[in-house]
Design a protein around this motif. Structure first.
Motif, PDB file in Angstrom:
ATOM      1  N   ALA A 178     102.818  89.619  55.792  1.00 16.33           N
ATOM      2  CA  ALA A 178     101.886  89.715  54.665  1.00 16.33           C
ATOM      3  C   ALA A 178     101.990  91.069  53.987  1.00 16.33           C
ATOM      4  CB  ALA A 178     100.454  89.474  55.156  1.00 16.33           C
ATOM      5  N   ALA A 179     102.229  92.127  54.770  1.00 17.04           N
ATOM      6  CA  ALA A 179     102.425  93.447  54.164  1.00 17.04           C
ATOM      7  C   ALA A 179     103.647  93.441  53.255  1.00 17.04           C
ATOM      8  CB  ALA A 179     102.574  94.506  55.265  1.00 17.04           C
ATOM      9  N   ALA A 180     104.721  92.781  53.718  1.00 16.20           N
ATOM     10  CA  ALA A 180     105.929  92.671  52.895  1.00 16.20           C
ATOM     11  C   ALA A 180     105.657  91.849  51.641  1.00 16.20           C
ATOM     12  CB  ALA A 180     107.056  92.039  53.717  1.00 16.20           C
ATOM     13  N   GLN A 181     105.016  90.700  51.820  1.00 21.54           N
ATOM     14  CA  GLN A 181     104.729  89.825  50.680  1.00 21.54           C
ATOM     15  C   GLN A 181     103.823  90.515  49.662  1.00 21.54           C
ATOM     16  OE1 GLN A 181     105.743  87.121  48.631  1.00 21.54           O
ATOM     17  NE2 GLN A 181     105.816  86.037  50.605  1.00 21.54           N
ATOM     18  N   SER A 182     102.909  91.340  50.138  1.00 18.80           N
ATOM     19  CA  SER A 182     101.989  92.046  49.244  1.00 18.80           C
ATOM     20  C   SER A 182     102.742  92.915  48.253  1.00 18.80           C
ATOM     21  CB  SER A 182     101.018  92.908  50.055  1.00 18.80           C
ATOM     22  OG  SER A 182     100.218  92.123  50.908  1.00 18.80           O
ATOM     23  N   LEU A 183     103.755  93.628  48.733  1.00 16.64           N
ATOM     24  CA  LEU A 183     104.520  94.513  47.858  1.00 16.64           C
ATOM     25  C   LEU A 183     105.187  93.732  46.729  1.00 16.64           C
ATOM     26  CD1 LEU A 183     106.192  96.843  50.520  1.00 16.64           C
ATOM     27  CD2 LEU A 183     104.257  97.378  49.037  1.00 16.64           C
ATOM     28  N   ILE A 184     105.735  92.563  47.068  1.00 15.82           N
ATOM     29  CA  ILE A 184     106.391  91.751  46.045  1.00 15.82           C
ATOM     30  C   ILE A 184     105.374  91.223  45.038  1.00 15.82           C
ATOM     31  CG2 ILE A 184     107.755  89.679  45.629  1.00 15.82           C
ATOM     32  CD1 ILE A 184     109.340  91.822  47.013  1.00 15.82           C
ATOM     33  N   ILE A 185     104.252  90.710  45.526  1.00 13.25           N
ATOM     34  CA  ILE A 185     103.252  90.122  44.629  1.00 13.25           C
ATOM     35  C   ILE A 185     102.610  91.200  43.752  1.00 13.25           C
ATOM     36  CG2 ILE A 185     101.021  88.931  44.583  1.00 13.25           C
ATOM     37  CD1 ILE A 185     101.956  87.232  46.885  1.00 13.25           C
ATOM     38  N   LEU A 186     102.489  92.414  44.250  1.00  9.11           N
ATOM     39  CA  LEU A 186     101.961  93.499  43.415  1.00  9.11           C
ATOM     40  C   LEU A 186     102.866  93.783  42.221  1.00  9.11           C
ATOM     41  CD1 LEU A 186     100.606  96.057  46.057  1.00  9.11           C
ATOM     42  CD2 LEU A 186      99.277  94.740  44.399  1.00  9.11           C
ATOM     43  N   THR A 187     104.160  93.455  42.333  1.00  8.00           N
ATOM     44  CA  THR A 187     105.074  93.615  41.202  1.00  8.00           C
ATOM     45  C   THR A 187     105.136  92.353  40.348  1.00  8.00           C
ATOM     46  OG1 THR A 187     107.041  92.889  42.458  1.00  8.00           O
ATOM     47  CG2 THR A 187     106.491  95.235  42.525  1.00  8.00           C
ATOM     48  N   SER A 191      98.293 106.768  46.983  1.00 15.77           N
ATOM     49  CA  SER A 191      98.314 108.224  46.827  1.00 15.77           C
ATOM     50  C   SER A 191      99.675 108.816  46.493  1.00 15.77           C
ATOM     51  CB  SER A 191      97.782 108.881  48.117  1.00 15.77           C
ATOM     52  OG  SER A 191      96.494 108.397  48.443  1.00 15.77           O
ATOM     53  N   THR A 192     100.674 108.004  46.185  1.00 17.43           N
ATOM     54  CA  THR A 192     101.991 108.552  45.859  1.00 17.43           C
ATOM     55  C   THR A 192     102.440 108.062  44.488  1.00 17.43           C
ATOM     56  OG1 THR A 192     103.268 106.721  46.825  1.00 17.43           O
ATOM     57  CG2 THR A 192     102.593 108.515  48.324  1.00 17.43           C
ATOM     58  N   PRO A 193     103.324 108.800  43.841  1.00 17.39           N
ATOM     59  CA  PRO A 193     103.874 108.334  42.555  1.00 17.39           C
ATOM     60  C   PRO A 193     104.543 106.968  42.677  1.00 17.39           C
ATOM     61  CG  PRO A 193     104.377 110.652  42.882  1.00 17.39           C
ATOM     62  CD  PRO A 193     103.786 110.166  44.167  1.00 17.39           C
ATOM     63  N   TRP A 194     105.259 106.743  43.786  1.00 19.87           N
ATOM     64  CA  TRP A 194     105.915 105.447  43.977  1.00 19.87           C
ATOM     65  C   TRP A 194     104.896 104.318  43.945  1.00 19.87           C
ATOM     66  CZ3 TRP A 194     105.344 101.892  48.058  1.00 19.87           C
ATOM     67  CH2 TRP A 194     106.258 100.831  48.037  1.00 19.87           C
ATOM     68  N   GLY A 195     103.772 104.508  44.612  1.00 22.85           N
ATOM     69  CA  GLY A 195     102.741 103.478  44.627  1.00 22.85           C
ATOM     70  C   GLY A 195     102.195 103.195  43.240  1.00 22.85           C
ATOM     71  N   ARG A 196     101.961 104.249  42.451  1.00 20.17           N
ATOM     72  CA  ARG A 196     101.463 104.043  41.081  1.00 20.17           C
ATOM     73  C   ARG A 196     102.507 103.333  40.230  1.00 20.17           C
ATOM     74  NH1 ARG A 196      99.062 109.096  42.305  1.00 20.17           N
ATOM     75  NH2 ARG A 196     100.788 110.302  41.451  1.00 20.17           N
ATOM     76  N   GLY A 199     103.959  95.977  38.094  1.00 23.90           N
ATOM     77  CA  GLY A 199     103.321  94.673  38.250  1.00 23.90           C
ATOM     78  C   GLY A 199     102.364  94.349  37.130  1.00 23.90           C
ATOM     79  N   ASP A 200     101.707  95.355  36.588  1.00 28.23           N
ATOM     80  CA  ASP A 200     100.730  95.125  35.526  1.00 28.23           C
ATOM     81  C   ASP A 200     101.404  94.844  34.191  1.00 28.23           C
ATOM     82  OD1 ASP A 200      97.963  95.068  34.646  1.00 28.23           O
ATOM     83  OD2 ASP A 200      98.434  96.907  33.565  1.00 28.23           O
ATOM     84  N   ASP A 201     102.413  95.649  33.844  1.00 26.02           N
ATOM     85  CA  ASP A 201     103.125  95.458  32.576  1.00 26.02           C
ATOM     86  C   ASP A 201     104.432  96.242  32.636  1.00 26.02           C
ATOM     87  OD1 ASP A 201     104.075  95.387  29.967  1.00 26.02           O
ATOM     88  OD2 ASP A 201     102.066  95.438  29.100  1.00 26.02           O
ATOM     89  N   PRO A 202     105.550  95.598  32.985  1.00 25.18           N
ATOM     90  CA  PRO A 202     106.819  96.313  33.147  1.00 25.18           C
ATOM     91  C   PRO A 202     107.317  96.988  31.875  1.00 25.18           C
ATOM     92  CG  PRO A 202     107.144  93.933  33.266  1.00 25.18           C
ATOM     93  CD  PRO A 202     105.676  94.177  33.304  1.00 25.18           C
ATOM     94  N   SER A 256      96.103  89.904  43.462  1.00 25.88           N
ATOM     95  CA  SER A 256      96.289  89.005  42.333  1.00 25.88           C
ATOM     96  C   SER A 256      97.729  88.512  42.255  1.00 25.88           C
ATOM     97  CB  SER A 256      95.926  89.719  41.024  1.00 25.88           C
ATOM     98  OG  SER A 256      96.217  88.886  39.924  1.00 25.88           O
ATOM     99  N   LEU A 257      97.889  87.204  42.086  1.00 25.07           N
ATOM    100  CA  LEU A 257      99.226  86.627  41.929  1.00 25.07           C
ATOM    101  C   LEU A 257      99.855  87.019  40.592  1.00 25.07           C
ATOM    102  CD1 LEU A 257      98.611  83.038  43.343  1.00 25.07           C
ATOM    103  CD2 LEU A 257      99.862  84.900  44.435  1.00 25.07           C
ATOM    104  N   PHE A 258      99.057  87.607  39.698  1.00 22.45           N
ATOM    105  CA  PHE A 258      99.581  88.055  38.407  1.00 22.45           C
ATOM    106  C   PHE A 258     100.115  89.481  38.484  1.00 22.45           C
ATOM    107  CE2 PHE A 258      96.284  84.892  37.601  1.00 22.45           C
ATOM    108  CZ  PHE A 258      96.987  83.971  36.845  1.00 22.45           C
ATOM    109  N   GLY A 259      99.986  90.123  39.644  1.00 18.19           N
ATOM    110  CA  GLY A 259     100.549  91.454  39.843  1.00 18.19           C
ATOM    111  C   GLY A 259      99.633  92.571  39.390  1.00 18.19           C
ATOM    112  N   GLY A 260      99.904  93.772  39.916  1.00 20.48           N
ATOM    113  CA  GLY A 260      99.230  94.968  39.457  1.00 20.48           C
ATOM    114  C   GLY A 260      97.835  95.195  39.977  1.00 20.48           C
ATOM    115  N   ARG A 261      97.349  94.340  40.883  1.00 22.51           N
ATOM    116  CA  ARG A 261      95.975  94.484  41.371  1.00 22.51           C
ATOM    117  C   ARG A 261      95.873  93.973  42.799  1.00 22.51           C
ATOM    118  NH1 ARG A 261      91.467  91.513  41.950  1.00 22.51           N
ATOM    119  NH2 ARG A 261      89.475  92.618  41.764  1.00 22.51           N
ATOM    120  N   GLY A 262      95.231  94.769  43.661  1.00 22.47           N
ATOM    121  CA  GLY A 262      95.043  94.388  45.052  1.00 22.47           C
ATOM    122  C   GLY A 262      95.434  95.522  45.982  1.00 22.47           C
ATOM    123  N   SER A 263      95.308  95.274  47.281  1.00 27.74           N
ATOM    124  CA  SER A 263      95.645  96.300  48.257  1.00 27.74           C
ATOM    125  C   SER A 263      96.200  95.677  49.521  1.00 27.74           C
ATOM    126  CB  SER A 263      94.406  97.151  48.602  1.00 27.74           C
ATOM    127  OG  SER A 263      93.517  96.415  49.423  1.00 27.74           O
TER     128      SER A 263
END
Length: 358
Positions: free
Chosen positions: A86-95, A223-228, A234-237, A300-307
């Protein structure tokens, strides 16, 4: 995109935070409006509330046997594989993507670790490293097809799921390495199954790995630039690209990291089950289990939101329902019914939060 542009993006983010740029007066009134804002600001709050409610309900129904240290830590042991996936899947869905191959990659990398050790006589630590490299390579291929060739993530990972499953059976010749053989000749492969007892609680190194992974990823995303950059892509490429984010590099880093995490899940599988089997059910249902945890966790399955924490809570919710219903003697089908209702409810809440804050 140059490093100078990436630095300027970080400078803009920092300046806006320090100067309070584009802030508006808070006109929320009433308890309901404040609660809604809390859900929007903290996506993991909904699954946390559901988790606490589930624990309370089963605690009332089952009493002290459910709240025993053994029972609660058993939940962690049961969800350790799904939690890592789920941690792996989260990263993909956030994008704003999805990865249907995570379970199959976990199984294939576990097979590689086992076969490299027993078929080729490679020391187990090196075989584990080879499995990690294989997972990262598969992730890199997925990332390249999504980022450079511009194929939809659903199609890419659906195809990769089939390819990896077939490669798994072809390479292993459907041979299962038994737990007794591994314990006698390569105990390092079962390292993450090592138990640690604290009072009445029993943890495994796989559980500890899952917890550390979740905390590290939560910090990196927050807390890192990579995370932002991950959230921005994910929000708007397109907007992220204009703001100086290297979208291709961000997506490649995410997919490679996901492949590596899937390999970690494969190692956790060996520790959990003791054996290495190419026909492990994780290869087929691991993808659905991971997506279920992520969706229930409020990402969110639409990306850019969640933790990541939300996805972890989602995995725990599934574990609590499974253990609680089993201990109460209920039909196991009730687990699927309740989880299905939670999935629909989680997406409904996400849509409500998005529309109300649009």
């Amino acid at each position: 995109m140059s490093n100078a542009n990436a630095d300027s993006y970080e400078d803009v983010v920092k300046t806006r935070r320090e100067e309070g740029f584009a802030q508006f007066e808070d006109d929320r009134k009433g308890l309901f409006a404040r609660f809604h804002h809390a859900l929007h600001a903290t996506p993991s709050l909904v699954p946390l509330i559901v988790l606490i409610a589930a624990l309370a309900v089963f605690g009332i129904l089952l009493g002290s046997k459910f709240f025993s240290p053994f029972a609660l830590t058993l939940i962690l042991q049961q969800v350790q594989i799904v939690g890592v996936l789920a941690a792996a899947q989260s990263l993909i869905i956030l994008t704003a993507g999805i990865d249907l191959s995570v379970g199959a990659v976990a199984v294939l990398t576990s097979v590689i670790m086992g076969q490299f050790t027993f078929r080729y006589g490679i020391p187990a630590p090196i075989a584990v490293a080879c499995g990690m490299a294989a997972g990262a390579a598969i992730g890199a291929m997925n990332g390249w097809l999504v980022s450079r060739v511009k194929l939809p993530p659903f199609i890419v990972t659906l195809g990769m799921w089939q390819i990896v499953l077939a490669a798994n059976y072809l390479y292993s010749a459907n041979e299962t390495l038994r737990a007794q053989e591994i314990e006698a000749e390569a105990p390092f492969l079962q390292l993450l199954g090592t138990t640690i007892k604290m009072g009445g609680a029993t943890f495994t190194l796989g559980v500890i790995l899952m917890l550390v992974l979740v905390l590290v990823l939560a910090y990196a995303l927050r807390s890192t630039p990579w995370g932002r950059h991950v959230y921005a892509v994910g929000d708007d490429p397109e907007a992220a690209q204009l703001a100086g984010v290297n979208v291709h590099r961000t997506l490649m880093s995410v997919y490679i990291l996901v492949g590596l995490i899937c390999a970690l899940a494969g190692w956790v599988m060996i520790g959990r089950f003791g054996s290495v089997s190419p026909s492990a059910t994780t290869g087929v249902i691991g993808n659905i289990q991971a997506i279920t945890a992520v969706v229930i966790g409020g990402i969110s399955l639409f990306g850019g939101r969640g933790s990541i924490l939300g996805a972890f809570f989602g995995a725990l919710i599934v574990g609590v329902f499974e253990l609680g219903l089993r201990m109460s003697g209920a039909d196991p089908q009730w687990t699927y019914l309740l989880i299905g209702a939670l999935i629909i409810g989680a997406v409904t809440v996400d849509q409500w939060i998005r529309k109300a804050t649009a």
